[in-house]
Design a protein around this motif. Structure first.
Motif, PDB file in Angstrom:
ATOM      1  N   GLU A 250       0.849  -1.187   0.000  1.00 11.80           N
ATOM      2  CA  GLU A 250       0.000   0.000   0.000  1.00 11.80           C
ATOM      3  C   GLU A 250       0.886   1.238   0.000  1.00 11.80           C
ATOM      4  O   GLU A 250       1.991   1.226   0.538  1.00 11.80           O
ATOM      5  CB  GLU A 250      -0.891   0.005   1.241  1.00 11.80           C
ATOM      6  CG  GLU A 250      -1.911  -1.115   1.264  1.00 11.80           C
ATOM      7  CD  GLU A 250      -2.763  -1.076   2.525  1.00 11.80           C
ATOM      8  OE1 GLU A 250      -2.811  -0.024   3.188  1.00 11.80           O
ATOM      9  OE2 GLU A 250      -3.362  -2.112   2.837  1.00 11.80           O
ATOM     10  N   GLU A 251       0.368   2.299  -0.591  1.00 11.67           N
ATOM     11  CA  GLU A 251       1.125   3.557  -0.657  1.00 11.67           C
ATOM     12  C   GLU A 251       1.470   4.082   0.732  1.00 11.67           C
ATOM     13  O   GLU A 251       2.547   4.601   0.950  1.00 11.67           O
ATOM     14  CB  GLU A 251       0.328   4.610  -1.437  1.00 11.67           C
ATOM     15  CG  GLU A 251       0.308   4.371  -2.933  1.00 11.67           C
ATOM     16  CD  GLU A 251       1.689   4.432  -3.560  1.00 11.67           C
ATOM     17  OE1 GLU A 251       2.490   5.317  -3.191  1.00 11.67           O
ATOM     18  OE2 GLU A 251       1.979   3.572  -4.412  1.00 11.67           O
ATOM     19  N   SER A 252       0.562   3.954   1.696  1.00  9.82           N
ATOM     20  CA  SER A 252       0.816   4.466   3.046  1.00  9.82           C
ATOM     21  C   SER A 252       1.987   3.721   3.700  1.00  9.82           C
ATOM     22  O   SER A 252       2.780   4.314   4.427  1.00  9.82           O
ATOM     23  CB  SER A 252      -0.431   4.366   3.915  1.00  9.82           C
ATOM     24  OG  SER A 252      -0.812   3.004   4.063  1.00  9.82           O
ATOM     25  N   ASN A 253       2.098   2.433   3.436  1.00  2.36           N
ATOM     26  CA  ASN A 253       3.224   1.656   3.983  1.00  2.36           C
ATOM     27  C   ASN A 253       4.543   2.105   3.370  1.00  2.36           C
ATOM     28  O   ASN A 253       5.556   2.184   4.060  1.00  2.36           O
ATOM     29  CB  ASN A 253       3.022   0.162   3.726  1.00  2.36           C
ATOM     30  CG  ASN A 253       1.888  -0.413   4.538  1.00  2.36           C
ATOM     31  OD1 ASN A 253       1.434   0.194   5.500  1.00  2.36           O
ATOM     32  ND2 ASN A 253       1.413  -1.587   4.143  1.00  2.36           N
ATOM     33  N   ILE A 254       4.535   2.406   2.084  1.00  2.00           N
ATOM     34  CA  ILE A 254       5.759   2.858   1.411  1.00  2.00           C
ATOM     35  C   ILE A 254       6.182   4.213   1.965  1.00  2.00           C
ATOM     36  O   ILE A 254       7.350   4.442   2.260  1.00  2.00           O
ATOM     37  CB  ILE A 254       5.538   2.928  -0.118  1.00  2.00           C
ATOM     38  CG1 ILE A 254       5.342   1.514  -0.676  1.00  2.00           C
ATOM     39  CG2 ILE A 254       6.717   3.613  -0.801  1.00  2.00           C
ATOM     40  CD1 ILE A 254       4.925   1.476  -2.128  1.00  2.00           C
TER      41      ILE A 254
END
Length: 156
Positions: free
Chosen positions: A28-32
């Motif tokens: 997910e983008e938030s994890n990146i």
């Protein structure tokens, strides 16, 4: 035997292809973004800068106790934590430093007492262990200790 090998091959193919799809869906983008921020913060270290790296007491009498203060500032980007300060021998005692985190830009100090043992030119090192990139810093004290006039020299 051919059926067993064919069956195992098919099973392995299904297992590998199904894992590939699940792994791609979990990114997910938030994890990146969180990982990038964590990595950027992890590369920031405190930097300890001393007002002096060496103190010379000059000429002192034998067994004369002397003391100096080393002042330091955290010029880095993270809180500075000094975990230990040790001297190269028992005749030199570092004391009075804060074990609390020192924010960037803040200053602190510690004192060093030397008991005047030894004779002639002496140099003692004090190692400051902290959470800096190097992990430790060294400061020194020096003095010229005059011979003890009360000490009797033997003629043997």
């Amino acid at each position: 035997m051919k059926k067993i090998i064919l069956g195992l091959s098919t099973l392995c193919f299904i297992a590998f292809s199904s894992c590939k799809d699940n792994a791609a869906k979990k990114i997910e983008e938030s994890n990146i973004a969180a990982a990038a921020e964590r990595d950027a913060t992890a590369s920031k270290f405190p930097v300890i800068e001393f007002d002096k790296k060496e103190h010379d007491f000059g000429e002192i009498e034998s067994r004369q106790s002397v003391e100096t203060v080393f002042k330091y500032t955290n010029t880095g980007d993270a809180p500075l934590v000094i975990t230990d300060i040790k001297s190269s021998c028992g005749c030199t005692v570092p004391q009075d430093w804060s074990r609390e985190p020192l924010a960037p830009g803040e200053s602190g100090q510690f004192s060093v007492k030397y008991n005047g043992s030894g004779s002639n030119k002496i140099t003692k090192t004090i190692t400051v262990t902290a959470n800096t990139e190097k992990g430790s810093e060294v400061v020194k004290i020096t003095a010229f200790v005059k011979p003890d006039p009360n000490k009797v020299k033997s003629n043997s």
